[in-house]
Design a protein around this motif. Structure first.
Motif, mmCIF file in Angstrom:
data_model
loop_
_atom_site.group_PDB
_atom_site.id
_atom_site.type_symbol
_atom_site.label_atom_id
_atom_site.label_comp_id
_atom_site.label_asym_id
_atom_site.label_seq_id
_atom_site.Cartn_x
_atom_site.Cartn_y
_atom_site.Cartn_z
ATOM 1 N N VAL A 128 47.052 57.926 5.439
ATOM 2 C CA VAL A 128 47.935 58.932 4.834
ATOM 3 C C VAL A 128 49.262 58.245 4.543
ATOM 4 O O VAL A 128 49.780 57.476 5.380
ATOM 5 C CB VAL A 128 48.109 60.144 5.782
ATOM 6 C CG1 VAL A 128 49.135 61.124 5.237
ATOM 7 C CG2 VAL A 128 46.768 60.844 5.990
ATOM 8 N N GLN A 151 52.648 61.916 6.357
ATOM 9 C CA GLN A 151 52.057 61.975 7.698
ATOM 10 C C GLN A 151 52.622 63.148 8.494
ATOM 11 O O GLN A 151 53.778 63.520 8.340
ATOM 12 C CB GLN A 151 52.288 60.647 8.433
ATOM 13 C CG GLN A 151 51.445 59.517 7.837
ATOM 14 C CD GLN A 151 51.725 58.154 8.426
ATOM 15 O OE1 GLN A 151 52.397 58.030 9.448
ATOM 16 N NE2 GLN A 151 51.224 57.117 7.775
ATOM 17 N N GLY A 152 51.783 63.713 9.339
ATOM 18 C CA GLY A 152 52.203 64.832 10.181
ATOM 19 C C GLY A 152 52.279 66.160 9.457
ATOM 20 O O GLY A 152 52.828 67.121 9.980
ATOM 21 N N GLY A 178 49.362 67.595 7.962
ATOM 22 C CA GLY A 178 48.027 68.180 7.865
ATOM 23 C C GLY A 178 47.085 67.488 6.900
ATOM 24 O O GLY A 178 45.935 67.911 6.751
ATOM 25 N N GLY A 214 45.765 64.343 6.997
ATOM 26 C CA GLY A 214 44.680 63.646 7.701
ATOM 27 C C GLY A 214 43.643 64.634 8.222
ATOM 28 O O GLY A 214 42.431 64.416 8.065
ATOM 29 N N SER A 215 44.096 65.724 8.818
ATOM 30 C CA SER A 215 43.165 66.738 9.339
ATOM 31 C C SER A 215 42.320 67.314 8.202
ATOM 32 O O SER A 215 41.112 67.502 8.342
ATOM 33 C CB SER A 215 43.936 67.879 10.001
ATOM 34 O OG SER A 215 44.767 67.388 11.014
ATOM 35 N N GLY A 266 48.665 58.699 18.518
ATOM 36 C CA GLY A 266 48.671 59.897 17.671
ATOM 37 C C GLY A 266 47.332 60.080 16.975
ATOM 38 O O GLY A 266 46.790 61.187 16.919
ATOM 39 N N ARG A 308 44.699 61.233 19.424
ATOM 40 C CA ARG A 308 44.845 62.663 19.736
ATOM 41 C C ARG A 308 44.265 63.514 18.603
ATOM 42 O O ARG A 308 43.601 64.526 18.839
ATOM 43 C CB ARG A 308 46.326 62.981 19.959
ATOM 44 C CG ARG A 308 46.564 64.300 20.657
ATOM 45 C CD ARG A 308 47.964 64.418 21.194
ATOM 46 N NE ARG A 308 48.972 64.340 20.153
ATOM 47 C CZ ARG A 308 50.028 63.536 20.198
ATOM 48 N NH1 ARG A 308 50.214 62.742 21.228
ATOM 49 N NH2 ARG A 308 50.908 63.524 19.224
ATOM 50 N N ARG A 338 41.082 66.081 18.856
ATOM 51 C CA ARG A 338 41.193 67.489 18.432
ATOM 52 C C ARG A 338 40.078 67.864 17.452
ATOM 53 O O ARG A 338 39.603 68.998 17.419
ATOM 54 C CB ARG A 338 42.570 67.714 17.813
ATOM 55 C CG ARG A 338 42.966 69.169 17.755
ATOM 56 C CD ARG A 338 44.426 69.351 17.405
ATOM 57 N NE ARG A 338 44.754 68.863 16.092
ATOM 58 C CZ ARG A 338 45.843 68.169 15.795
ATOM 59 N NH1 ARG A 338 46.710 67.866 16.733
ATOM 60 N NH2 ARG A 338 46.072 67.768 14.570
HETATM 61 C C1 LIG Z 1 46.485 58.779 11.633
HETATM 62 C C2 LIG Z 1 46.704 59.559 10.332
HETATM 63 C C3 LIG Z 1 45.491 59.363 9.423
HETATM 64 C C4 LIG Z 1 46.834 61.049 10.666
HETATM 65 O O1 LIG Z 1 47.017 61.762 9.459
HETATM 66 P P1 LIG Z 1 48.192 62.861 9.362
HETATM 67 O O2 LIG Z 1 48.110 63.473 8.040
HETATM 68 O O3 LIG Z 1 49.457 62.221 9.756
HETATM 69 O O4 LIG Z 1 47.703 63.858 10.504
HETATM 70 P P2 LIG Z 1 47.848 65.451 10.515
HETATM 71 O O5 LIG Z 1 49.183 65.841 10.010
HETATM 72 O O6 LIG Z 1 46.645 66.054 9.902
HETATM 73 O O7 LIG Z 1 47.726 65.714 12.049
HETATM 74 C C5 LIG Z 1 48.804 65.385 12.856
HETATM 75 C C6 LIG Z 1 48.250 64.671 14.026
HETATM 76 O O8 LIG Z 1 47.968 63.340 13.689
HETATM 77 C C7 LIG Z 1 48.452 62.482 14.683
HETATM 78 N N1 LIG Z 1 49.304 61.489 14.051
HETATM 79 C C8 LIG Z 1 48.975 60.206 13.962
HETATM 80 N N2 LIG Z 1 49.904 59.521 13.336
HETATM 81 C C9 LIG Z 1 50.875 60.398 13.001
HETATM 82 C C10 LIG Z 1 52.134 60.289 12.331
HETATM 83 N N3 LIG Z 1 52.584 59.109 11.886
HETATM 84 N N4 LIG Z 1 52.856 61.393 12.143
HETATM 85 C C11 LIG Z 1 52.409 62.567 12.620
HETATM 86 N N5 LIG Z 1 51.230 62.743 13.253
HETATM 87 C C12 LIG Z 1 50.478 61.666 13.440
HETATM 88 C C13 LIG Z 1 49.113 63.304 15.730
HETATM 89 O O9 LIG Z 1 48.172 63.374 16.801
HETATM 90 C C14 LIG Z 1 49.271 64.638 15.141
HETATM 91 O O10 LIG Z 1 48.878 65.581 16.070
HETATM 92 P P3 LIG Z 1 49.958 66.385 16.918
HETATM 93 O O11 LIG Z 1 50.475 67.395 15.956
HETATM 94 O O12 LIG Z 1 49.123 66.936 18.008
HETATM 95 O O13 LIG Z 1 50.982 65.392 17.352
HETATM 96 C C15 LIG Z 1 47.976 59.096 9.576
HETATM 97 O O14 LIG Z 1 49.089 59.316 10.399
HETATM 98 C C16 LIG Z 1 47.960 57.645 9.120
HETATM 99 O O15 LIG Z 1 47.488 57.357 8.037
HETATM 100 N N6 LIG Z 1 48.513 56.729 9.920
HETATM 101 C C17 LIG Z 1 48.593 55.311 9.536
HETATM 102 C C18 LIG Z 1 47.221 54.677 9.389
HETATM 103 C C19 LIG Z 1 46.346 54.911 10.587
HETATM 104 O O16 LIG Z 1 46.770 54.864 11.737
HETATM 105 N N7 LIG Z 1 45.062 55.142 10.295
HETATM 106 C C20 LIG Z 1 44.078 55.376 11.311
HETATM 107 C C21 LIG Z 1 43.526 54.072 11.775
HETATM 108 S S1 LIG Z 1 42.310 54.319 13.054
#
Ligand SMILES: CC(C)(COP(=O)(O)OP(=O)(O)OC[C@H]1O[C@@H](n2cnc3c(N)ncnc32)[C@H](O)[C@@H]1OP(=O)(O)O)[C@@H](O)C(=O)NCCC(=O)NCCS
Length: 171
Positions: A92, A97-98, A100, A102-103, A133, A136, A140
């Protein structure tokens, strides 16, 4: 789902946007496996082709046409593992990020996986143990911890990090 993004399958025409997205997401250490300089057009075209041929590739797009995030995974080739969707990567854009995305991408991937024929019974992924993060989020979504690969990743500062194997059963 975030109100501002819509999800649709990725196509070859998305390669440039995917390249930019992955380079932006890779800037934050401890997330994606590849560093920005390892994210090349060949890498992007490679996973796009695999997802199109034998897997799932989905992008989340903002109302103004920006690629907010993507997810892809591939069905394993041997018949023994043909019900397994593996090699999963999700990215994302840091600006999104954060919120929704990724979910929502995971939700759409799981829906698409349930519709594949032959059916997918298992979705698996690996993540760095320090990516708290992301772990987690996967918990979920129903992913279970299945194992720990000790010292599998070597970080740019020389430290090693364990990888966590996780899976979601669909059957
Ligand atoms: C991990 C990732 C895909 C999650 O997508 P997202 O759109 O940020 O996630 P969502 O908003 O749907 O969900 C939020 C949850 O994601 C997690 N999260 C992971 N990285 C996060 C970030 N940088 N910011 C916020 N939430 C994050 C948290 O657990 C959060 O849950 P919480 O509300 O209980 O804290 C995204 O942060 C990302 O692309 N990170 C960089 C690349 C990466 O780590 N990829 C996965 C490799 S295994």
């Amino acid at each position: 789902m975030t109100a501002a993004c819509s999800i649709r399958p990725l196509t070859a025409a998305d390669a440039a946007a995917l390249l930019a997205l992955h380079k932006a997401a890779a800037v934050t250490p401890g997330g994606l496996a590849r560093m920005p300089d390892e994210i090349t057009p060949a890498y992007v075209v490679g996973f796009l082709e695999k997802a199109a041929a034998e897997g799932i590739g989905l992008g989340a797009w903002s109302a103004d046409g920006a690629l907010c995030g993507e997810i892809h995974a591939v069905r394993m080739t041997p018949a023994l593992f043909g019900h397994v969707l593996s090699d999963l990567t999700v990215a994302v854009h840091p600006d999104w990020q954060g919120r929704g995305v990724g979910s929502a991408l995971f939700g759409a991937l799981i829906t698409a996986a349930r519709r594949l024929d032959p059916p997918i019974g298992r979705v698996e992924l690996m993540t760095g143990a320090g990516n708290i993060g992301a772990i987690r989020l996967y918990e979920r979504l129903g992913f279970r911890h299945e194992g720990r690969f000790v010292g599998r990743g070597r970080l740019s500062d020389g430290r090693v990090e364990d990888d966590i194997a996780m899976a979601l059963m669909l059957l």
